[in-house]
Scaffold this active site. Sequence first.
Site, mmCIF file in Angstrom:
data_model
loop_
_atom_site.group_PDB
_atom_site.id
_atom_site.type_symbol
_atom_site.label_atom_id
_atom_site.label_comp_id
_atom_site.label_asym_id
_atom_site.label_seq_id
_atom_site.Cartn_x
_atom_site.Cartn_y
_atom_site.Cartn_z
ATOM 1 N N GLU A 359 0.830 -1.203 0.000
ATOM 2 C CA GLU A 359 0.000 0.000 0.000
ATOM 3 C C GLU A 359 0.865 1.254 0.000
ATOM 4 O OE1 GLU A 359 -4.215 -0.043 1.884
ATOM 5 O OE2 GLU A 359 -2.956 1.073 3.297
ATOM 6 N N HIS A 390 6.710 -26.856 3.034
ATOM 7 C CA HIS A 390 5.835 -27.908 2.522
ATOM 8 C C HIS A 390 4.709 -27.318 1.682
ATOM 9 C CE1 HIS A 390 7.734 -31.008 5.074
ATOM 10 N NE2 HIS A 390 7.920 -29.986 5.900
ATOM 11 N N LYS A 505 -13.951 0.772 -3.706
ATOM 12 C CA LYS A 505 -14.892 1.125 -2.643
ATOM 13 C C LYS A 505 -16.010 2.002 -3.185
ATOM 14 C CE LYS A 505 -13.059 2.552 1.206
ATOM 15 N NZ LYS A 505 -12.136 3.204 2.177
#
Length: 535
Positions: A359, A390, A505
């Site tokens: 950001e 893994h 948004k």
Amino acid sequence: MNWRNLDECAAYARLQAIRAPSLKTVLCGPEGIERVRRYCTDAGAGLRYHYAAKTVNEEILTALAALADEQELVAKYDALRAGAQINTGEKRKVLHHLTRLGVQGSSLASLPCEVRDMHAFYTKEYERVCAFARQVHEGGLRTSRGAPFTDVVQIGIGGSDLGPRALYLALEGWAQRHQAVKMRTHFISNVDPDDAALVLSKLPLETTLFILVSKSGTTLETLSNELFVAHVLRQAGLEPHTQFVAVTSETSPLANNPQYLASFYMDDFIGGRYSSSSVCGAVVLTLAFGPQVFGHFLSGAAEADRAAQEQDIRRNAALLDALIGVYERTILGYEHTAVLPYSQALARFPAHLQQLDMESNGKSVNRFGIPITYKTGPVIFGEPGTNGQHSFYQHLHQGTSVVPLQFIAFQHSQLGQDPIIRGSTGQQKLLANVVAQIVAFARGKEHADANKTFSGERPSSLLYAKALTPQTLGALLAHFENKIMFQGFAWNLNSFDQEGVQLGKTLAQHILAGEVEGVLRAYADLFDLAHAPTC
């Protein structure tokens, strides 16, 4: 100070002309032992930064030092700390360092009067937080039915969740061992109703304190979750206003609201992703562990902040880490960085760094809004070791892309419950894997079967300390905050705004209001959003 693009610097052209060294030669060759000993520096509060497995040599380090001087990186950092308007997009100061400056008279005396006033404000709010926490812990503040509070829930998203949650998890084991756990602690962040519902289903609602964190006081997800929680409390016959605390700004709609037990304040000079050492993190962590623990965390962060003022890059861990990262991203072209903490306590720390880094420096225009042509901030991801081994280490070892690695490790476990099993403790097994991975990524392995060949030449660094304590955690957080700011200065970015967050948004608000057409309507119809209830 001069603000210029990276590609305008003479040191940038010099770095482009230098051939990167082979790790197989410089680390795994005859000089490797001495390199491991020398390529290391203090990062503050017992934390050390180790860069022997990075593809740098003396020539490159000299050029990086020249770049730091040419871009005036430490001078810009000092100017930021002194209250310069570094956030150009929003025309704001950047003052999160003041939240951990403490009462160091010599440090404060050199600051402008206005900045000293802000420090006094942050200090006053922190003292209010500590007093409130003591009142809760000592039973002076109880539920509406006279019971002591047992649990606390932080409701927030982004910087109001990722940092505080990561820090809480990082200290939970330490606090258990040192009998510093004061309250059971939980978090609600996602607007997905299942998040809040699942957390609430596990709580003793009557004795739970809720912290609403929204600097603007308008965050959709956070306010929706507040109303969700309030609804559940009322259904249980409880009064929400007796169980809610607000963390916001003095200018937000939430300020001075009698529906909260207490309100604590921050301001626009502290960005969300840099707010963990402010009241955004202080309220929940002080309630969870007590004022003394959070105070030690702040002291570790302050020590790392002071270390970042060193001019010599070899004695400034955050600056050196930043410069090597700029070199890897912009000169060598590596697109990703993996953060690999070999500590389960840091399970959510990579997620916090993901926001902090991406950001801040995920930008394609400079601090003046002019498009740039070179590569900036990398994609950040990570998982605790050895779990990641893994999972995605196959790609890191043998994939077609080189991914620089940032290991984090501690000599001792937090809880100390570590019996010898099959000849070694769990912590010894964990650390053996850290060492093995650093060397394996650098050295690789030749084999007649190409499928079993490892090319090596995969660079890594190591941040390590004796133990993960409140102080070392503070230094670790500040190290990355300062590293990311130094990189933003080098790339000539504004690391303190986030315009990229806004577009989606805004469109979401249009969808919920039924103001959709075209392809937006087509996608909304997939979820029948056109017929969603509006009240």
